[in-house]
Design an enzyme around this catalytic site. Structure first.
Site, PDB file in Angstrom:
ATOM      1  N   GLY A 161      -0.508  -0.534   2.387  1.00 57.04           N
ATOM      2  CA  GLY A 161      -1.592  -0.361   1.423  1.00 57.04           C
ATOM      3  C   GLY A 161      -1.713  -1.524   0.454  1.00 57.04           C
TER       4      GLY A 161
ATOM      5  CG  ASN B 181      -0.371   6.277  -7.700  1.00 60.12           C
ATOM      6  OD1 ASN B 181      -1.434   6.099  -8.307  1.00 60.12           O
ATOM      7  ND2 ASN B 181       0.712   5.593  -7.987  1.00 60.12           N
TER       8      ASN B 181
ATOM      9  CD  GLN C 213      -0.498   8.787  -3.203  1.00 57.56           C
ATOM     10  OE1 GLN C 213      -0.254   9.919  -2.793  1.00 57.56           O
ATOM     11  NE2 GLN C 213       0.459   7.887  -3.366  1.00 57.56           N
TER      12      GLN C 213
ATOM     13  CB  SER D 102      -0.093   3.125   2.967  1.00 52.96           C
ATOM     14  OG  SER D 102       1.272   2.928   3.214  1.00 52.96           O
TER      15      SER D 102
ATOM     16  CG  HIS E 101       4.925   4.886   3.500  1.00 50.67           C
ATOM     17  ND1 HIS E 101       5.559   5.392   2.389  1.00 50.67           N
ATOM     18  CD2 HIS E 101       4.158   3.871   3.071  1.00 50.67           C
ATOM     19  CE1 HIS E 101       5.200   4.686   1.331  1.00 50.67           C
ATOM     20  NE2 HIS E 101       4.347   3.756   1.715  1.00 50.67           N
TER      21      HIS E 101
ATOM     22  CB  CYS F  36      14.174   5.361 -18.155  1.00 59.19           C
ATOM     23  SG  CYS F  36      14.794   4.867 -19.749  1.00 59.19           S
TER      24      CYS F  36
END
Lengths: 143, 396
Positions: free
Chosen positions: B70, B151, B179, B199, B201, B324
């Site tokens: 993608g 996404n 997505q 994409s 996967h 994080c």
């Protein structure tokens, strides 16, 4: 390889000294919610010894583990020794932190110093200002 | 027992896709550019895959360019439109504030090269309107690039209507459909799409392979120079096993779509209902125009990475938009774009369900998230301040 060492995960999963001391002799809070971590340290001091210490932390796994380890490193120690706690000592005791998480150990050191300063202020104990350099700016967002 | 609820990050490969790949690693391993029979057999397979992918999307085979995924497709689509625009002196691009980084970072680079980009507001519900697009188009506009579905928060844009606005104005329209493909019905002709990225996967196909659909007549600019593969627009020996796996996965996902979407929508809504019981937490993004498997929440007073680590300890694989976990300095730009303040965006949780998830797993997730949020709040000074009124709740 996992993100964190076994030591970090142990202190994160089973944090030592979590909580609040209602009649604390010194309280220090550092960090900023905007950056994603805040640490608060509560100290109970008796005869110049850290009799009890508790912490509360809002933050990532390494922030919680750093707070936990820092409290463990100073509990039962003379005040003079607690004042010497460095972020390196916290990091080493945790068997290292990822480079982008080192600021968590810095926060832990700063939180303890802030609590010590509060203790000195509250009890009218004279101290050398240079022992308490201003907490560093957040290297994330400049807050 | 592991509960995988991170299907927006990637999916488990389907057996159909794996089986479709094996012959092209074991026996038909030839290079499609070779003249000998094993090469020509691979070439036949490649042509067949191109036809099949085109058919699923409502395109023709010559409009299908196989890529490494993608991100490459997004880069090439935007770069190509920029080159075509610049030739005509058109250097304005329209996009949204919450695109994938493959789009946003390409646009940032173009801005440095002199392009101007309008980033449309996605509002608190995570949706743009065709009217916004129409108003933003100027005579200098060479491209509109808007993602099909987000996404992180799963919101689905009114792509067909936006496409119609672009057609009318004579502006190229690209959509990052990474997505959406395999999860939502898409027909590039009916949906007025000029360029589309996908994409493999994300729909139970292999990693490292994707497609750029570019409508006939759009001249692509190469990102990779070399041999004459992909009609000279994308050099490099074709990833035949990947392409065959992707093609099989795509056909399977589309065939199963009505049943899977209906089932996932039910699971999603139950999960949202269950997590909504957590006080001072709120779902992110519109509830109606939403991917069947997407659940995204913000919980006040906690940070997302510690939430993820503790959920992982309970066997639940999830994702967060906290700084994080993003590895960057700020929390997710998507959550900031829908107006979440930094401190709230740090406490985000994304659970993306896939076809293997069950109702029992959803109930287990609800119980575990409740436990972990409560546990982390109990050690959070931010939560204490919120509870004793020293800090104001953002989410009531």
């Amino acid at each position: 390889m996992a993100l964190y060492s076994e030591k970090v995960m142990d202190h994160f999963r089973n944090p030592r000294n979590v909580g609040v001391i209602e009649d604390a002799d010194g309280v220090g809070e550092v960090g900023n919610a905007k950056c994603g971590d805040i640490m608060k340290i509560y100290l109970k001091i008796k005869d110049d010894v850290i009799d009890d210490v508790k912490f509360e932390t809002f933050g990532c796994g390494s922030a919680i583990a750093s707070s936990s380890m820092a409290t463990e490193l100073i509990k039962g120690k003379p005040v003079s020794e607690a004042m010497k706690l460095t972020n390196q000592a916290v990091t080493e005791a945790l068997d290292g932190l990822p480079a982008h998480k080192l600021h968590c150990s810095v926060l832990a050191e700063e939180a303890i110093r802030a609590a010590m300063k509060d203790y000195y202020d509250r009890h009218g104990i004279a101290y050398d200002e240079s022992q308490f350099p201003a907490a560093h700016d957040c290297d994330h967002c400049g807050v | 027992m592991r509960i995988y609820a991170d299907n927006a990050a990637t999916t488990k490969m389907s057996q159909t896709a794996i089986q479709a790949m094996l012959p092209y690693m074991e026996t038909i391993y030839g290079n499609p550019s070779s003249l000998h029979s094993v090469g020509q057999e691979a070439k036949e397979a490649l042509n067949d895959a191109r036809e099949r992918v085109a058919k699923v999307l409502g395109a023709t085979a010559r409009e299908i360019y196989f890529t490494s995924g993608g991100s490459e497709a997004d880069n090439q689509a935007i770069r190509s439109a920029a080159v075509l625009g610049k030739r005509k002196g058109k250097t304005h691009i329209i996009s949204t504030a919450f695109e994938h980084h493959a789009v946003l970072h390409t646009l940032k680079k173009l801005e440095k090269e002199g392009f101007t980009v309008t980033y449309l507001d996605v509002h608190a519900n995570g949706l743009v309107t065709p009217e916004q697009v129409a108003e933003a188009i100027t005579p200098e506009t060479c491209l509109v690039t808007i993602m099909f579905a987000n996404n992180e928060i799963g919101t689905i844009q009114p792509i067909r209507e936006i496409g119609a606005v672009c057609r009318k104005a004579g502006v190229l329209f690209h959509t990052d459909a990474v997505q959406a493909v395999g999860h939502l019905p898409i027909n590039v002709v009916e949906d007025n799409i000029d360029m589309l990225s996908l994409s493999a996967h994300k729909f139970h196909g292999p990693k490292g392979v994707g497609v750029l659909y570019a409508k006939r007549g759009i001249i692509l600019t190469n990102l990779i120079e070399g041999g004459a593969q992909e009609r000279g627009k994308r050099a490099g020996t074709e990833n035949i096993p990947g392409i065959m796996g992707m093609t099989a996965a795509l056909e399977e996902a589309v065939a199963e779509m009505p049943e899977t979407a209906a089932r996932l929508t039910k699971l999603r809504d139950r999960l949202i209902e269950g997590l909504s019981e957590i006080p001072h937490g709120e779902v992110n993004g519109d509830l109606e125009h939403r991917l069947p498997g997407n659940v995204s929440f913000c919980f006040e007073g906690i940070e997302g990475e510690s939430l993820l680590l503790l959920l992982d300890d309970k066997g639940i694989c999830a994702s967060s938009g906290s700084a994080c976990t993003s590895g960057s300095l700020d929390p997710s730009h998507v959550l900031l774009a829908i107006g979440r303040p930094h401190e709230v965006a740090h406490g985000s949780l994304r659970l993306s369900l896939g076809k293997d998830n069950t109702a029992e797993e959803v109930e287990q997730i609800i119980v575990s998230v409740k436990e972990v949020v409560e546990y982390l709040r109990n050690m959070s000074p931010v939560w204490r301040d919120l509870m004793n009124g020293k800090r104001q709740f953002v989410i009531k």
